[in-house]
Design an enzyme around this catalytic site. Structure first.
Site: not given
Length: 742
Positions: A19, A431, A630, A634
């Site tokens: 957690c 992009d 994509d 990137d």
């Protein structure tokens, strides 16, 4: 915290965190270790970034410090081995959670049936007691262990609430099961709450299972980036060709690269020529021509031909290594995922405990002849009604429905953090290649001189010639020509970077750049000049065709704009969002695409680290940035952005780094994702309201504030029902999100 000057920084996988409060504990323990300057935990990808003085502390010592509180570090010299080990541990933990949730559910169902419908059966309490023991103290023991760890460090979290409420309810129910006469003698019925304890453990385990599943693949991006580098390399040493591990490559080594191989290190070509897929660097679909004197980079892929290059950067100095490092740093620099429920629990738990103790003491001091009975009942009622079941469900249930809603609208969401942030986005960076455009070269125009006859025969001949070519644009021409008739080719010749020539049915064909045609003495036909000028201004690649020494036509090839790109940009602007375009392509192409989609702000010839810096600059200006891309190039910017979105047909690495993926590659899904974020966050806030409104009203009543007024004392059974009602309210409210319009 030590103040030192000669320090090192390293990012290591952490094991055992369940957690956000665990992340705080790891940070705190490492931060107070002698020699450690700073420690920052990224709970989302289960890693810690540590700055330390190696003269004062080493990695094994840090590992021992964490092991003392139930956590650990994965220390491997090989980065790929460390990620693999972490993935193995996470998979084992996920499987354990899954098994616990299943077995808990199997044991809880009969407990609920007995507690709700057969509570008057003579043996019901004993059977529930027997079934609840393994649920709490075998399958749910981690809640009690973690609660004890938190208490030993004077902290509290969700595990504290779970352990406290289920433990008290179990002990109270156990006493009532074996000593019912204690209550009978006082004219009261001895209620049991075994079903409440079991259901709480089951629901919280289910929530943790969903969270673990969401973060189980966080190492994939780095693993695939590391996998871009081959393990074995061919080099010339002392006049001999030999194969060595990539880590043994030295500066100055001559490395041999053949067709289809990955380039292992950065360097400069010394002999040979080829086309290399450099989408890792540029994001562009067209491979780059490489000849003597040109630079090549690790992780890029040789497509045709072979060459030899001199190694100039090896190991952690290569561009690929820098991309890996910056992706790690960008992910690790984000604040740990602080679940609102855990933050609230840190304050809420001590308050609830204090109220329960105060309630018990007040009744003991001010109560009547049944003071102890009332004190016990009210204290238990306070703890039961403060059960965190609804609190634990508030975020997971809304996220489950939100993720499902996103999938229905072609939006794949990987974690809660990005969905919670997306509605705050005020800047979107796009992009070009594969995001605004299709990401592959296609024939857009084909023009013949008007005097040409037998066009279909010439098309078949050109298809036969291009089918033999290794140039990346040849595939676009072959795909465009639908004629499947076979043509015999002779005297075929390919000139790298210029074009092809050959004989078909006695005709000589030349297909290539206009400079190549000009060098062959072929002048562009007057009627073709206007079309050539228009197509080049549109940033298209224009190829000339010559038949028997005469200019016969031209072909234009370009990466086509997606049909919905302009509409998507308009919708983003309607939301008041700034839109920028970044591309590794040339300025002319960038200007043409930006104009077509209506983007005013754009940059061309941008490298991967430039994209990341652009994101950082916007964030420094106080902007919440979404990056949409994509390609591998990137990945750094995606990791740095507040919200990262990958296009569904892009690279696996981009999709792994990104927290959202638009499955259809339709950019119109992006505005929908932002709307979904807003609606999901609103649902989470509403859920938290419902989770607490019962406590705000119920806890004072459970404490007995109405007793002096009208004699009403909340029975623990009613308190349990109120707790259950709050959970039902949360689930029902989350389900409303299914009908929301995006």
């Amino acid at each position: 915290m030590e103040t030192v000057t000669d320090t090192k920084n390293i990012i290591l996988p952490v094991t055992g965190m369940s957690c956000a409060a665990c992340a705080v504990s790891v940070e705190s323990m490492l931060g107070h270790t002698k020699g450690v300057v700073n420690a920052g935990v990224n709970y989302a990808n289960q890693s810690v970034s540590v700055t330390y003085d190696p003269d004062l502390v080493d990695l094994p010592e840090m590992d021992r410090v964490l092991q003392s509180i139930g956590y650990g570090l994965i220390i491997e010299e090989n980065e790929e081995d460390a990620i693999a080990e972490q993935e193995k541990i996470q998979l084992e933990h996920y499987q354990q959670l899954k098994n616990k949730a299943i077995y808990t559910g199997i044991l809880t169902v009969p407990v609920v049936i007995l507690g709700m419908f057969l509570m008057d059966w003579a043996y019901a309490n004993y059977i529930m007691f027997a079934l609840t023991i393994p649920v709490l103290f075998v399958l749910g023991k981690d809640f009690f262990v973690n609660a004890w760890k938190q208490a030993s460090h004077r902290k509290a979290n969700m595990d504290t609430l779970v352990a406290l409420s289920t433990g008290v309810a179990f002990l109270f129910s156990t006493f009532n099961t074996f000593y019912p006469q204690f209550w009978h003698e006082r004219g009261l019925h001895p209620h049991v709450y075994f079903e409440a304890s079991a259901v709480i453990i089951f629901f919280i385990l289910l929530g943790k299972l969903l969270e673990e599943r969401a973060k189980s693949n966080t190492s994939d991006a780095l693993k695939k980036l590391i996998g871009l580098q081959p393990k074995i390399v061919r080099v010339y040493r002392e006049g001999n060709e030999m194969e060595i591990p990539v880590r043994e490559v030295r500066l100055g080594d001559e490395v041999i690269i053949r067709s289809g191989e990955k380039i292992p290190v950065d360097g400069k070509v010394v002999s040979g020529s080829s086309f290399v897929d450099e989408s890792l660097m540029t994001g562009e679909p067209l491979p780059a021509e490489k000849k003597a004197g040109d630079n090549v980079f690790a992780g890029t892929i040789n497509q045709t031909g072979s060459f030899t290059f001199t190694a100039e950067k090896v190991g952690k100095q290569t561009v690929l290594a820098q991309i890996i490092k910056t992706v790690q740093a960008a992910q690790g620099s984000k604040a740990p995922v602080q679940r609102l429920a855990d933050q609230i629990a840190g304050i809420f738990v001590p308050v609830v405990i204090g109220i329960a103790i105060l309630t018990f003491a007040t009744w003991i001091v001010l109560g009547s002849e049944n003071a102890f009975t009332h004190a016990m009942l009210t204290a238990v009622s306070v703890l039961v009604i403060a059960c965190p079941c609804a609190l634990g469900l508030a975020t997971p249930t809304a996220m489950m429905v939100g993720v499902g809603k996103g999938a229905e609208n072609n939006i794949l969401i990987r974690d809660a953090e990005s969905l919670e942030k997306a509605y705050k986005v005020d800047v979107v960076i796009l992009d070009k290649t594969g995001t605004l455009t299709e990401g592959r070269p296609e024939v857009t125009d084909w023009k013949w001189v008007t005097s040409l006859e037998n066009v279909s025969n010439h098309l078949a001949a050109i298809k036969a010639l291009e089918a033999r070519s290794e140039h990346p644009l040849a595939a676009a021409i072959v795909q465009f020509i639908v004629d499947d008739s076979k043509a015999e080719v002779s005297e075929f010749k390919s000139l790298t970077g210029s074009g092809i020539r050959g004989l078909v049915d006695g005709n000589e064909y030349i297909v290539g750049t206009f400079k190549f045609l000009e060098n062959e003495g072929i002048q562009i036909a007057d009627e073709m000049q206007p079309a050539y000028d228009v197509l080049t201004t549109q940033a298209k690649t224009v190829i000339g065709i010559s038949i028997n020494g005469q200019h016969a036509g031209l072909v234009a090839i370009a990466d086509q704009l997606k049909p919905t790109s302009r509409e998507a940009v308009e919708k983003l602007r309607e939301r008041g969002i700034e839109v920028h375009m970044l591309t590794g392509d040339n300025a002319q192409t960038a200007a043409a695409v930006a104009s077509q989609v209506g983007i005013d702000s754009y940059q061309a010839e941008v490298k991967p680290d430039d994209k990341m810096q652009f994101v950082k600059n916007l964030q420094a200006a106080g902007k919440t940035v979404a990056m949409v891309g994509d390609g591998i190039n990137d990945s750094q910017a995606l990791a740095q952005a507040d919200v990262s979105v990958a296009m569904g047909k892009g690279s696996d690495i981009a999709m792994d780094v990104a927290k959202m993926t638009l499955i259809t590659s339709d950019l119109l899904a992006l505005p929908k994702a932002l709307n979904l974020s807003h609606k999901t966050v609103m649902t989470i806030k509403q859920n938290l309201f419902w989770a607490f409104i019962y406590n705000m009203i119920g806890i004072p009543i459970a404490a007995g504030v109405l007793y002096p007024i009208n004699g009403f004392l909340l029975d623990p059974m009613i308190a349990g029902a109120a707790m259950a009602l709050s959970s039902v309210s949360v689930v029902m409210n989350s389900l409303r999100l299914k009908r929301a319009r995006l």
